[in-house]
Scaffold this motif. Structure first.
Motif, PDB file in Angstrom:
ATOM      1  N   LEU A 136      12.313   2.822   1.105  1.00 35.30           N
ATOM      2  CA  LEU A 136      11.589   2.971   0.367  1.00 35.30           C
ATOM      3  C   LEU A 136      10.685   1.669  -0.110  1.00 35.30           C
ATOM      4  O   LEU A 136       9.393   1.951  -0.357  1.00 35.30           O
ATOM      5  CB  LEU A 136      12.667   2.378  -0.818  1.00 35.30           C
ATOM      6  CG  LEU A 136      13.372   2.843  -1.898  1.00 35.30           C
ATOM      7  CD1 LEU A 136      13.896   2.290  -2.844  1.00 35.30           C
ATOM      8  CD2 LEU A 136      13.137   4.377  -2.451  1.00 35.30           C
ATOM      9  N   PHE A 137      10.762   0.505   1.765  1.00 29.53           N
ATOM     10  CA  PHE A 137       9.720   0.087   1.154  1.00 29.53           C
ATOM     11  C   PHE A 137       8.557   0.369   3.120  1.00 29.53           C
ATOM     12  O   PHE A 137       9.061   1.485   4.085  1.00 29.53           O
ATOM     13  CB  PHE A 137      10.071  -1.126   2.459  1.00 29.53           C
ATOM     14  CG  PHE A 137      10.544  -2.056   1.429  1.00 29.53           C
ATOM     15  CD1 PHE A 137       9.712  -3.008   0.545  1.00 29.53           C
ATOM     16  CD2 PHE A 137      12.038  -1.537   1.128  1.00 29.53           C
ATOM     17  CE1 PHE A 137      10.495  -3.224  -0.942  1.00 29.53           C
ATOM     18  CE2 PHE A 137      12.632  -2.407  -0.103  1.00 29.53           C
ATOM     19  CZ  PHE A 137      12.093  -3.354  -0.997  1.00 29.53           C
ATOM     20  N   ALA A 161       4.734   3.626  -9.116  1.00 33.60           N
ATOM     21  CA  ALA A 161       5.595   2.303  -8.785  1.00 33.60           C
ATOM     22  C   ALA A 161       6.650   2.460  -9.197  1.00 33.60           C
ATOM     23  O   ALA A 161       7.869   1.559  -9.399  1.00 33.60           O
ATOM     24  CB  ALA A 161       4.508   1.277  -9.503  1.00 33.60           C
ATOM     25  N   ARG A 162       6.644   2.623 -10.713  1.00 37.69           N
ATOM     26  CA  ARG A 162       7.936   2.846 -11.573  1.00 37.69           C
ATOM     27  C   ARG A 162       9.235   4.088 -11.241  1.00 37.69           C
ATOM     28  O   ARG A 162      10.365   3.243 -11.142  1.00 37.69           O
ATOM     29  CB  ARG A 162       7.822   3.634 -13.195  1.00 37.69           C
ATOM     30  CG  ARG A 162       9.629   2.762 -14.067  1.00 37.69           C
ATOM     31  CD  ARG A 162       8.692   4.318 -15.952  1.00 37.69           C
ATOM     32  NE  ARG A 162       7.886   1.993 -15.664  1.00 37.69           N
ATOM     33  CZ  ARG A 162       6.551   2.578 -16.509  1.00 37.69           C
ATOM     34  NH1 ARG A 162       6.442   3.948 -16.999  1.00 37.69           N
ATOM     35  NH2 ARG A 162       6.691   1.539 -17.443  1.00 37.69           N
ATOM     36  N   ARG A 163       8.805   4.987 -10.324  1.00 38.76           N
ATOM     37  CA  ARG A 163       9.649   5.721  -9.505  1.00 38.76           C
ATOM     38  C   ARG A 163      10.262   4.764  -8.506  1.00 38.76           C
ATOM     39  O   ARG A 163      12.099   4.628  -7.979  1.00 38.76           O
ATOM     40  CB  ARG A 163       9.094   7.165  -9.119  1.00 38.76           C
ATOM     41  CG  ARG A 163       9.861   7.624  -9.503  1.00 38.76           C
ATOM     42  CD  ARG A 163       9.731   9.412  -9.412  1.00 38.76           C
ATOM     43  NE  ARG A 163       8.314   9.317  -8.362  1.00 38.76           N
ATOM     44  CZ  ARG A 163       6.866   9.473  -9.286  1.00 38.76           C
ATOM     45  NH1 ARG A 163       7.216   9.801 -10.372  1.00 38.76           N
ATOM     46  NH2 ARG A 163       5.322   9.194  -9.136  1.00 38.76           N
ATOM     47  N   ALA A 164       9.678   4.157  -8.037  1.00 40.43           N
ATOM     48  CA  ALA A 164      10.128   3.547  -6.551  1.00 40.43           C
ATOM     49  C   ALA A 164      10.720   1.638  -7.384  1.00 40.43           C
ATOM     50  O   ALA A 164      12.234   1.753  -6.580  1.00 40.43           O
ATOM     51  CB  ALA A 164       8.860   2.555  -5.788  1.00 40.43           C
ATOM     52  N   ALA A 165      10.831   1.666  -8.215  1.00 43.75           N
ATOM     53  CA  ALA A 165      11.467   0.246  -9.380  1.00 43.75           C
ATOM     54  C   ALA A 165      12.710   0.677  -9.427  1.00 43.75           C
ATOM     55  O   ALA A 165      13.686   0.143  -9.193  1.00 43.75           O
ATOM     56  CB  ALA A 165      10.805  -0.066 -10.347  1.00 43.75           C
ATOM     57  N   ARG A 166      13.029   1.803  -9.843  1.00 46.06           N
ATOM     58  CA  ARG A 166      13.992   3.077 -10.450  1.00 46.06           C
ATOM     59  C   ARG A 166      14.995   2.817  -9.360  1.00 46.06           C
ATOM     60  O   ARG A 166      16.637   2.102  -9.288  1.00 46.06           O
ATOM     61  CB  ARG A 166      13.502   3.478 -10.888  1.00 46.06           C
ATOM     62  CG  ARG A 166      14.182   4.389 -12.050  1.00 46.06           C
ATOM     63  CD  ARG A 166      14.264   5.049 -12.758  1.00 46.06           C
ATOM     64  NE  ARG A 166      12.901   6.746 -12.911  1.00 46.06           N
ATOM     65  CZ  ARG A 166      12.590   6.431 -12.794  1.00 46.06           C
ATOM     66  NH1 ARG A 166      11.657   5.705 -13.998  1.00 46.06           N
ATOM     67  NH2 ARG A 166      11.970   7.510 -12.289  1.00 46.06           N
ATOM     68  N   ALA A 167      13.561   3.123  -8.067  1.00 45.00           N
ATOM     69  CA  ALA A 167      15.053   3.444  -6.597  1.00 45.00           C
ATOM     70  C   ALA A 167      15.162   2.429  -6.062  1.00 45.00           C
ATOM     71  O   ALA A 167      16.570   2.540  -5.671  1.00 45.00           O
ATOM     72  CB  ALA A 167      13.909   4.810  -5.580  1.00 45.00           C
ATOM     73  N   SER A 168      15.225   1.589  -6.228  1.00 45.12           N
ATOM     74  CA  SER A 168      15.182  -0.056  -5.651  1.00 45.12           C
ATOM     75  C   SER A 168      16.614  -0.692  -6.601  1.00 45.12           C
ATOM     76  O   SER A 168      17.558  -0.931  -5.567  1.00 45.12           O
ATOM     77  CB  SER A 168      14.219  -0.280  -6.018  1.00 45.12           C
ATOM     78  OG  SER A 168      14.609  -2.330  -5.454  1.00 45.12           O
ATOM     79  N   MET A 169      16.271  -1.046  -7.115  1.00 40.90           N
ATOM     80  CA  MET A 169      17.855  -1.215  -8.151  1.00 40.90           C
ATOM     81  C   MET A 169      18.591  -0.186  -8.374  1.00 40.90           C
ATOM     82  O   MET A 169      20.067  -0.880  -7.758  1.00 40.90           O
ATOM     83  CB  MET A 169      17.042  -1.179  -9.768  1.00 40.90           C
ATOM     84  CG  MET A 169      15.733  -3.039 -10.735  1.00 40.90           C
ATOM     85  SD  MET A 169      15.989  -2.528 -11.580  1.00 40.90           S
ATOM     86  CE  MET A 169      14.495  -0.780 -11.817  1.00 40.90           C
ATOM     87  N   GLY A 177       3.776   6.639  -2.485  1.00 41.51           N
ATOM     88  CA  GLY A 177       4.964   5.903  -3.344  1.00 41.51           C
ATOM     89  C   GLY A 177       5.743   5.140  -2.478  1.00 41.51           C
ATOM     90  O   GLY A 177       6.760   4.853  -3.032  1.00 41.51           O
ATOM     91  N   LEU A 178       5.731   4.241  -1.307  1.00 41.42           N
ATOM     92  CA  LEU A 178       6.861   3.321  -0.920  1.00 41.42           C
ATOM     93  C   LEU A 178       5.888   1.641  -0.923  1.00 41.42           C
ATOM     94  O   LEU A 178       5.096   1.192  -1.641  1.00 41.42           O
ATOM     95  CB  LEU A 178       6.274   3.288   0.639  1.00 41.42           C
ATOM     96  CG  LEU A 178       7.429   5.037   1.061  1.00 41.42           C
ATOM     97  CD1 LEU A 178       6.701   4.537   3.153  1.00 41.42           C
ATOM     98  CD2 LEU A 178       8.328   4.938   1.290  1.00 41.42           C
ATOM     99  N   ILE A 179       7.033   1.392  -0.884  1.00 41.77           N
ATOM    100  CA  ILE A 179       6.956  -0.373  -2.063  1.00 41.77           C
ATOM    101  C   ILE A 179       6.091  -0.786  -0.506  1.00 41.77           C
ATOM    102  O   ILE A 179       6.657  -0.892   0.234  1.00 41.77           O
ATOM    103  CB  ILE A 179       8.191  -0.727  -2.760  1.00 41.77           C
ATOM    104  CG1 ILE A 179       8.842  -0.181  -3.079  1.00 41.77           C
ATOM    105  CG2 ILE A 179       7.798  -2.372  -2.786  1.00 41.77           C
ATOM    106  CD1 ILE A 179      10.371  -0.653  -3.670  1.00 41.77           C
TER     107      ILE A 179
END
Length: 144
Positions: A35-36, A13-21, A122-124
């Motif tokens: 990412l979703f 989830a941290r990886r996904a957050a970083r990628a999203s930002m 790993g998808l949001i």
């Protein structure tokens, strides 16, 4: 103060957050949408607001793409400063400040907690942004 190391861990989830930002900051719409999960939900902010009067959020890729087109794309730049991050289970909660700048130079500061939940791939599946619109609007500066 920037603390990128706070979100450097390899939790999914941290990886996904970083990628999203990162995708938002760079203006990479297609990358961000990818990412979703197909039925993901964005609540930004959580509850009724001028961005979502009924407070239902934006569910599914079509609605998430419309959220980008209607709101994200109207901001010239985003600066994410993550002060702290807590990752466990399928979630990551980031304590952050987002500074937005419009094309004419007006800025707004959004103090928030961003909660990302991911699926086994790993998808949001959800992004819940907890922030207070009135508080953020009070920081709005006039164009330069």
């Amino acid at each position: 103060m920037r603390r990128e190391h706070v979100i450097a861990g390899e939790h999914p989830a941290r990886r996904a957050a970083r990628a999203s930002m990162g995708a938002v900051t760079a203006g990479r719409k297609d990358e961000w949408l990818g990412l979703f999960a197909p039925d993901a939900l964005i609540e930004d902010p959580v509850g009724p607001s001028f961005l979502d009067p009924e407070g239902r959020g934006h569910r599914g890729r079509e609605a998430i793409e419309a959220f980008w087109d209607d709101f994200v794309s109207t901001i010239a730049s985003f600066d994410f400063a993550v002060a702290d991050s807590f990752a466990n289970g399928p979630c990551c909660a980031n304590v952050a400040t987002i500074t937005t700048t419009t094309g004419d130079g007006a800025t707004m500061t959004i103090d928030c907690v961003l909660v990302y939940t991911v699926d086994e791939d790993g998808l949001i599946t959800s992004l819940r942004a907890h922030w207070e619109p009135d508080r953020a609007m009070a920081t709005l500066t006039s164009p330069a």
